[in-house]
Write a protein that holds these residues in place. Structure first.
Motif, PDB file in Angstrom:
ATOM      1  N   LYS A 169      -3.718   8.015   5.281  1.00 31.28           N
ATOM      2  CA  LYS A 169      -2.944   7.385   4.556  1.00 31.28           C
ATOM      3  C   LYS A 169      -0.970   7.225   5.129  1.00 31.28           C
ATOM      4  CE  LYS A 169      -6.274   2.919   3.232  1.00 31.28           C
ATOM      5  NZ  LYS A 169      -5.842   2.445   4.023  1.00 31.28           N
ATOM      6  N   MET A 170      -1.183   8.530   3.903  1.00 30.98           N
ATOM      7  CA  MET A 170      -0.105   9.460   4.637  1.00 30.98           C
ATOM      8  C   MET A 170       0.228   9.894   5.058  1.00 30.98           C
ATOM      9  SD  MET A 170      -0.413  11.905   0.988  1.00 30.98           S
ATOM     10  CE  MET A 170       0.718  12.801   0.942  1.00 30.98           C
ATOM     11  N   LYS A 171      -0.854  10.722   6.219  1.00 30.73           N
ATOM     12  CA  LYS A 171      -0.119  10.582   7.504  1.00 30.73           C
ATOM     13  C   LYS A 171       0.109  10.163   8.553  1.00 30.73           C
ATOM     14  CE  LYS A 171      -2.772  15.327   8.341  1.00 30.73           C
ATOM     15  NZ  LYS A 171      -3.935  16.079   8.658  1.00 30.73           N
ATOM     16  N   LYS A 172      -0.200   8.579   8.194  1.00 31.17           N
ATOM     17  CA  LYS A 172      -0.316   7.335   9.051  1.00 31.17           C
ATOM     18  C   LYS A 172       1.105   6.452   9.125  1.00 31.17           C
ATOM     19  CE  LYS A 172      -2.889   2.391   9.781  1.00 31.17           C
ATOM     20  NZ  LYS A 172      -3.559   2.241   9.436  1.00 31.17           N
ATOM     21  N   GLU A 216       1.085  -1.365   0.256  1.00 30.11           N
ATOM     22  CA  GLU A 216      -0.068   0.271  -0.252  1.00 30.11           C
ATOM     23  C   GLU A 216       0.518   1.092  -0.079  1.00 30.11           C
ATOM     24  OE1 GLU A 216      -4.051   1.333   2.447  1.00 30.11           O
ATOM     25  OE2 GLU A 216      -2.266   0.953   3.280  1.00 30.11           O
ATOM     26  N   GLU A 217       1.798   1.660   0.526  1.00 30.33           N
ATOM     27  CA  GLU A 217       2.617   2.346   0.843  1.00 30.33           C
ATOM     28  C   GLU A 217       3.757   2.557   0.136  1.00 30.33           C
ATOM     29  OE1 GLU A 217       6.377   3.905   4.129  1.00 30.33           O
ATOM     30  OE2 GLU A 217       4.929   2.868   4.174  1.00 30.33           O
ATOM     31  N   GLU A 218       4.171   1.728  -1.112  1.00 31.51           N
ATOM     32  CA  GLU A 218       4.532   1.662  -2.508  1.00 31.51           C
ATOM     33  C   GLU A 218       3.936   1.552  -3.511  1.00 31.51           C
ATOM     34  OE1 GLU A 218       8.254   1.633  -4.719  1.00 31.51           O
ATOM     35  OE2 GLU A 218       7.863   1.261  -2.481  1.00 31.51           O
ATOM     36  N   MET A 219       2.494   1.753  -3.541  1.00 33.24           N
ATOM     37  CA  MET A 219       1.135   1.725  -4.642  1.00 33.24           C
ATOM     38  C   MET A 219       1.269   3.702  -4.446  1.00 33.24           C
ATOM     39  SD  MET A 219      -0.893  -1.120  -4.959  1.00 33.24           S
ATOM     40  CE  MET A 219      -2.428  -0.203  -6.664  1.00 33.24           C
TER      41      MET A 219
END
Length: 149
Positions: free
Chosen positions: A141-144, A109-112
């Motif tokens: 999600k970016m903040k997380k 998810e982070e990579e995508m």
């Protein structure tokens, strides 16, 4: 009126009388005179019985059917305790796989998200559209993940 009965693993004192009662019942049913050794009895009492009384009674009946005469010994119970060890090992494997899966999904998810943001030159609205999620979800999600673009 509701009656709450704690699981058998919390009522160890009930196990011995249940075993003796069930063996007497089975002796009558199958016309046998089996007994339980102290070692086997102690092992049965220390078992956690995740299936509660039903599992206990089924285990006793299974051993009773397989044993033709004499005393039920610790060696007659090996199938039961091998099953418990196998079950415990399987649970550990499942937990490890779940942890690894959660970790792997988080990495994917982070990579995508990173790729979408780079491709859209930091435009969060377009990156969210590319990912098929709402902009506020992308920001969350970016903040997380600690991502800044």
């Amino acid at each position: 009126m509701e009656i709450t009965i704690p699981p058998l693993r919390h009522r160890k004192e009930d196990i011995e009388p249940l075993i003796h009662h069930h063996i007497i019942k089975l002796n009558t049913k199958y016309n046998k005179t089996l007994a339980v050794s102290n070692a086997a009895l102690q092992q049965l009492i220390s078992y956690e019985w995740p299936g509660n009384i039903r599992e206990l009674l089924n285990a006793i009946e299974r051993v009773h059917i397989l044993k033709r005469y004499g005393t039920i010994e610790l060696s007659d119970l090996t199938y039961l305790f091998n099953k418990q060890e196998s079950h415990s090992y399987r649970n550990q494997q499942v937990k490890a796989k779940q942890t690894n899966l959660s970790h792997a999904l988080g990495e994917v998810e982070e990579e995508m998200i990173k790729n979408a943001l780079e491709e859209m030159k930091g435009n969060q609205t377009k990156a969210a559209q590319k990912l098929g999620i709402a902009r506020h979800t992308l920001i969350y999600k970016m903040k997380k993940m600690g991502l800044k673009f």
